[in-house]
Write an enzyme that holds these catalytic residues in place. Structure first.
Site, PDB file in Angstrom:
ATOM      1  N   HIS A 752     -23.412  -1.927  11.836  1.00  0.00           N
ATOM      2  CA  HIS A 752     -22.465  -2.953  11.398  1.00  0.00           C
ATOM      3  C   HIS A 752     -21.765  -2.517  10.121  1.00  0.00           C
ATOM      4  O   HIS A 752     -22.389  -1.915   9.238  1.00  0.00           O
ATOM      5  CB  HIS A 752     -23.180  -4.282  11.151  1.00  0.00           C
ATOM      6  CG  HIS A 752     -23.723  -4.898  12.397  1.00  0.00           C
ATOM      7  ND1 HIS A 752     -24.770  -5.792  12.398  1.00  0.00           N
ATOM      8  CD2 HIS A 752     -23.368  -4.759  13.697  1.00  0.00           C
ATOM      9  CE1 HIS A 752     -25.027  -6.178  13.634  1.00  0.00           C
ATOM     10  NE2 HIS A 752     -24.195  -5.551  14.434  1.00  0.00           N
ATOM     11  N   PHE A 777     -40.023 -19.299   5.917  1.00  0.00           N
ATOM     12  CA  PHE A 777     -41.103 -18.625   6.652  1.00  0.00           C
ATOM     13  C   PHE A 777     -40.621 -17.214   6.983  1.00  0.00           C
ATOM     14  O   PHE A 777     -39.689 -17.034   7.774  1.00  0.00           O
ATOM     15  CB  PHE A 777     -41.440 -19.394   7.936  1.00  0.00           C
ATOM     16  CG  PHE A 777     -42.022 -20.756   7.678  1.00  0.00           C
ATOM     17  CD1 PHE A 777     -43.399 -20.928   7.575  1.00  0.00           C
ATOM     18  CD2 PHE A 777     -41.204 -21.867   7.529  1.00  0.00           C
ATOM     19  CE1 PHE A 777     -43.937 -22.183   7.338  1.00  0.00           C
ATOM     20  CE2 PHE A 777     -41.733 -23.125   7.285  1.00  0.00           C
ATOM     21  CZ  PHE A 777     -43.113 -23.285   7.184  1.00  0.00           C
TER      22      PHE A 777
END
Length: 1093
Positions: A752, A777
């Site tokens: 990318h 998390f």
């Protein structure tokens, strides 16, 4: 990749050529390049100033802080430069973690100056605009410029002025230098914009009484702007980061990439390494590299690379054979592993790309076995089962150990297997065939009238969220919608992307939408028309408009545009779209839009309250409601990942391929996806992570959020901020990919454009740490992402936040005929059969011979005709004879009927094809068509054992002409030289000419009666061709006779004479001849006499 570093020499060349300033820029073009091959005598001739001035010498290889590293030679003469280079040129040195060879140096004039004449200037791009940094103290000891320097932000589409530069940046500069510096900085900024720089640093910039001197310079340009800047840039060479060699294989793949609509990337990290990768997808390639490094393979990782965007079989073959060639050059004591991995493809036909890889494996099977290579494969997507089957099959037939896994296996599990950290399953579960997903899984033959449309955890009151987006009232402040898509969303698709549109309609159908989500298409290269698509079993027509304005006027309910325009036209078409207030969401699919253009799009979208998804994205999906283009893959994946109805988990990712992998992971560990968006891999995506995370926070149906971040940029820190401030209260599971980058000794640009850390805070490791500290998390690795998602989801179920609902099977959708054929599920008799040519592959094939081979063997026109007409590779003399026949039949003057007709037609103003056809239509037994007839008559007589005299008498008795005998002009006394040339060739080269000899005996009899009853050129070619077919060794007697019977020989005359007819047509046009009218005196008018009653 967009922002690419250029050499100092290239940067200065651009500056000296194109800067426009009143400041006197000194030493323009005074630089010389030195390598190991440099001849200093010749260099001094080319740059005479080297002998007269004091000099500076330094390496030009993207090395930072050269002065502090002792890599700058100052105030030397040319001999001093040579002495300084001796211990350094072609010697290895260490810069930071990177070891590399110093091989490219720059010599410039030494500029005597005082410390107070040194300044620092830097311009760099950000999302909101370009920052100009200036510090009044430049040079080696400039220190932390971010903290010290004055900053001026020039917003997107804003102009810089000398006044603003003087006021904001030059407060500590002596007055006598302010004017010069202000003019130079404005000129520099305009150059930066005009040539699409993304970074430009000069340190020091020296200003003396004589003018401005650019001493040291570092720069990056936006490589995607090549199509705009090519005229000024020329052919730019992008040097590799210091510590990494520039390999020819990398250049080869870069060249393939440039010529392809797909994406092909290759970076060699350690050519002697034992772990090699061949990964599909920009995001997936980073995840595999991360996992290899996490499991301790960083020092053995040989390469980074990716292929994506549906490369053809040939392109994949070329890519694969390059990697196999590299990995089989040096043996490794532990053998080698090749990881052929990837996420679940959205639109790439996995079987087609795997065919290219399988070809390469077959070609390299011996070296692969010799180097003890073990291959691990994991892939999903369209037709992946067939791809995995052929990959497994090639392992069995070649004896190479190949372990094959599908979507039932976690994406990176094969890395653990390859590195010996987890066992290899003996019998991996076999995934169901693609087609099985299209059957009604409930066992009922009835199609349900509707499916569940609410999230598992939504109550009835919350379902209003799915209502259409509210329209903004005139006068209200423009704000972006929280709900981008609903079951009523209507879109316009820009571009003739019929496959993507059909995929959207099939998705709509399985989601039990009332109407298709695609209202119209815009395609400026055709007129307005209607395009046929399927809605379930039924055919429907969708309007296609030439102009955007017509589409908008006729479809006022449309509020989404899906833009499939190319990178060259995506900017203009998107800007045009934003003129229409009804559009609230735009998805831009194209990769490679220049960053400066993207920032303008973002600014316009923010002003108008439009949400932009992309560029460089596959789009997004809202299960049960709407999907953008190819998002989510084909129907089998839509159904397998339960994307036909909403779940409770919303996600946002950069990568399109990884978004589909998230669909798979979330569907296996939770009740499914509520909404998912791939914001795109560019440095400046139209919308950022927080735009979508905050939407999800405000959407009742979303109970937990998953973010797949990436190295590069700082957007993930806004999520941290949102969690800490209490703006984001729903559980957020987050993982940033690209953790391997900190382990590499030199900079690696991932797939990318935005996947590159420019500072420590932009690394994936730093962002993961910050997210964990903020309360998100965060798994230990991507391998554990699914487990964390499941753990959070199970906790929400246990607390009653999510109430799993009963599954309802979706409606069945018939499979497209073409896809069913591709999968081998059906067969159908072909309408046509062909055995001479095949254009379907990468290379055109004539009768089994690739076109490159046709040219390589120099077969010529005769050989090509042999392949296409006779399906044989004819001997050289036969090819030459065919070419001679074409030459002698090419023309016979304007008086013959065919040429005459062509001329009359041409003079009547008709086109080339019409004129040629009118001439060809005269060819028959009386003109030119005697080749076949002569061949048949003479062959029949000769084969029956008839003597030449018997043949002549028989034809006379039956009142038939002997075809191929007789000429209006030529005779035994005035022979046709065309026949003589051919006769000499046949006698010299043919192995036998029995039929020709028979025809010449007939000629002796006919010319004894009348001198012009000679064997003419048609007759000669006819009989000689029969001899050729019968005796060249390529045909049986029956095959030779069949070619005569089906009219092959007349084709020689038609093909040859077409050249002459075209010549006559062009001649008449060139001579500008008017309409032809036949003269009266050349017509005999024979009218019936007057009859009275």
């Amino acid at each position: 990749m967009s922002a690419k570093a250029i050499s100092e020499q290239t940067g200065k060349e651009f500056l000296y050529k194109y800067i426009c300033t009143t400041a006197a820029v000194q030493n323009r073009f005074h630089y010389a390049n030195v390598t190991a091959e440099t001849d200093f005598g010749r260099l001094a001739q080319e740059h005479p100033w080297l002998l007269t001035e004091r000099l500076v010498v330094k390496p030009d290889q993207l090395i930072k802080r050269r002065g502090k590293l002792g890599l700058v030679g100052v105030n030397l003469d040319l001999n001093g430069v040579k002495d300084w280079l001796k211990p350094r040129l072609m010697k290895e040195t260490t810069v930071g973690k990177a070891k590399g060879i110093l091989k490219n140096f720059l010599i410039e004039p030494f500029v005597p100056h005082k410390q107070e004449e040194e300044f620092y200037v830097c311009i760099y791009a950000t999302r909101e605009g370009d920052y100009v940094l200036f510090h009044h103290e430049g040079g080696v000891d400039v220190g932390d410029v971010d903290a010290k320097a004055k900053k001026l932000l020039v917003g997107v589409d804003e102009k810089i002025s000398e006044d603003s530069v003087t006021k904001e940046l030059l407060t500590h500069v002596p007055n006598d230098k302010k004017l010069v510096l202000a003019s130079f900085i404005v000129g520099l900024f305009n150059l930066y914009e005009e040539l699409f720089f993304t970074y430009l640093e000069i340190n020091p910039l020296v200003v003396t009484k004589e003018g401005v001197y650019v001493l040291d310079m570092a720069a990056k340009i936006d490589a995607t702007a090549d199509y705009i800047c090519k005229a000024k840039w020329g052919d730019v060479e992008f040097p590799p980061p210091f510590g990494r060699e520039a390999y020819p294989e990398e250049s080869y793949i870069a060249d393939l990439d440039a010529k392809s609509g797909a994406s092909l990337k290759l970076t060699l990290l350690n050519p002697r390494g034992r772990i090699w990768t061949m990964v599909a997808g920009g995001g997936a390639s980073v995840v595999y590299s991360d996992t290899i490094c996490d499991l301790g393979g960083v020092n053995e990782l040989a390469n980074y690379g990716e292929y994506s965007g549906a490369p053809s079989e040939q392109q994949t073959y070329d890519y694969a054979k390059t990697i196999l060639s590299l990995m089989t050059r040096e043996k490794h004591p532990d053998g080698k592993v090749l990881i052929i991995g990837g996420s679940i493809a959205n639109f790439t036909n996995v079987a087609a790309t795997f065919k290219g890889i399988v070809r390469a494996i077959r070609d390299y099977q011996e070296p692969l076995k010799e180097h003890e290579v073990t291959i691990f494969v994991r892939r999903g997507g369209p037709n992946y089962q067939e791809g995995l089957r052929v990959m497994g099959e090639v392992g069995k037939t070649t004896g190479i150990p190949i372990h094959v896994f599908g979507t039932e296996t976690h994406m990176t599990a094969i890395v653990g297997m390859a590195l010996g950290h987890r066992p290899i399953p003996n019998q991996p579960p076999v995934a169901a065939h693609t087609a099985n997903f299209l059957l009604n899984s409930s066992g009922s033959t009835l199609t349900p009238s509707s499916t569940r449309t609410a999230s598992f955890s939504e109550n009835k009151e919350a379902r209003v969220e799915g209502s259409p987006t509210k329209k903004t009232k005139i006068g209200d402040p423009v704000g972006k919608a929280t709900t981008l898509f609903s079951k009523h969303t209507k879109s316009i698709v820009w571009g003739m992307q019929t496959r993507a549109v059909q995929g959207m309609l099939d998705f709509d159908y399985v989601c039990s939408r009332d109407e298709p989500s695609v209202a119209a298409m815009v395609y400026p290269f055709t007129g307005d028309h209607r395009q046929k698509f399927y809605w379930g079993h039924r055919e429907i027509l969708i309007p296609v408009y030439k102009n955007m304005s017509d589409a908008m006027k006729k479809h006022p309910d449309v509020d989404v545009l899906i833009n499939f325009a190319s990178l060259r036209s995506a900017f203009d078409s998107t800007m045009e779209t934003m003129q229409y207030p009804q559009i609230r969401t735009i998805a831009i699919i194209a990769e490679g839009i220049p960053e400066a253009h993207t920032r303008k799009l973002i600014k316009a979208a923010d002003e108008k309250g439009v949400t932009v998804i992309g560029p460089a994205t596959v789009g997004g999906i809202k299960p049960g409601c709407f999907k953008i283009g190819n998002t989510g893959g084909m129907l089998d994946n839509i159904l397998a990942s339960k994307l036909y109805r909403p779940g409770s988990v919303a996600y946002v990712s950069r990568s399109g391929g990884m978004s589909n992998e998230l669909n798979n992971i979330i569907s296996r560990t939770t009740d499914g996806v509520f909404e998912g968006v791939a914001i795109g891999g560019d440095r400046y995506p139209g919308s950022v992570f927080t735009d979508h995370v905050l939407r999800y926070q405000d959407t009742p149906g979303v109970k937990m959020i998953v973010v797949l971040g990436e190295i590069g940029g700082t957007e993930e820190y806004k999520i941290c901020q949102g969690i800490k401030q209490g703006r984001i209260t729903k559980p957020v599971v987050c993982w940033c990919i690209g953790t391997c980058a900190t382990m590499f000794s030199s900079e690696v640009q991932f797939g990318h454009a935005g996947a590159c850390a420019n500072q420590a805070s932009e690394t994936a490791v730093a962002k993961n740490k910050a997210l964990k500290e903020a309360g998100a998390f965060v798994p230990k690795s991507f391998d554990e992402l699914g487990e964390i998602i499941k753990s959070v989801y199970d906790d929400l179920v246990a607390k009653g936040v999510i109430e799993p609902a009963k599954e309802v099977p979706p409606p069945t959708v018939p499979m497209d005929y073409s896809w069913a054929r591709e999968l081998g599920l059906i067969r159908k008799p072909a309408s046509f059969m062909t055995s001479i040519c095949d254009e379907r592959g990468q290379e055109l094939i004539y009768a089994g011979m690739p076109i490159t081979e046709v040219f390589k063997t120099e077969m010529g026109l005769g050989g090509t005709l042999g392949l296409l007409w006779f399906q044989r590779r004819l001997p050289r003399y036969a090819c030459q004879f065919i070419e001679m026949c074409l030459m002698v039949t090419a023309d016979h003057g304007p008086a013959v009927s065919g040429a005459h007709n062509t001329i009359v037609c041409a003079r009547a103003g008709k086109d080339l094809i019409s004129s040629l056809t009118s001439g060809l239509l005269t060819i028959g037994d009386r003109f030119g068509g005697a080749l076949d007839a002569a061949a048949k008559q003479f062959s029949k007589a000769f084969d029956s054992g008839m003597l030449p005299m018997e043949f002549v008498n028989k034809m006379k008795k039956e009142g038939k002409l002997i075809m191929g005998i007789g000429h209006r002009v030529k005779s035994i006394n005035n022979p046709d030289m065309r026949v003589q040339i051919l006769k000499d060739f046949v006698k010299q080269h043919f192995t036998s000419s029995q039929l020709l000899d028979y025809a010449l005996d007939v000629e002796k009899i006919t010319t004894s009666k009348k001198p012009n009853l000679i064997l003419n050129v048609d007759g000669f070619i006819g009989v000689a061709f029969v001899d050729l077919l019968r005796t060249c060794g390529g045909f049986t007697r029956d095959e030779a006779d069949e070619f005569v019977e089906i009219g092959a020989l007349n084709g020689i005359f038609v093909l040859g004479r077409s050249m002459g007819f075209i010549g006559h047509y062009l001649d008449q046009k060139r001579l500008k001849q008017g309409l032809y009218r036949h003269p009266w005196d050349d017509i005999s008018y024979v009218l019936p006499e007057h009859m009275s009653m």
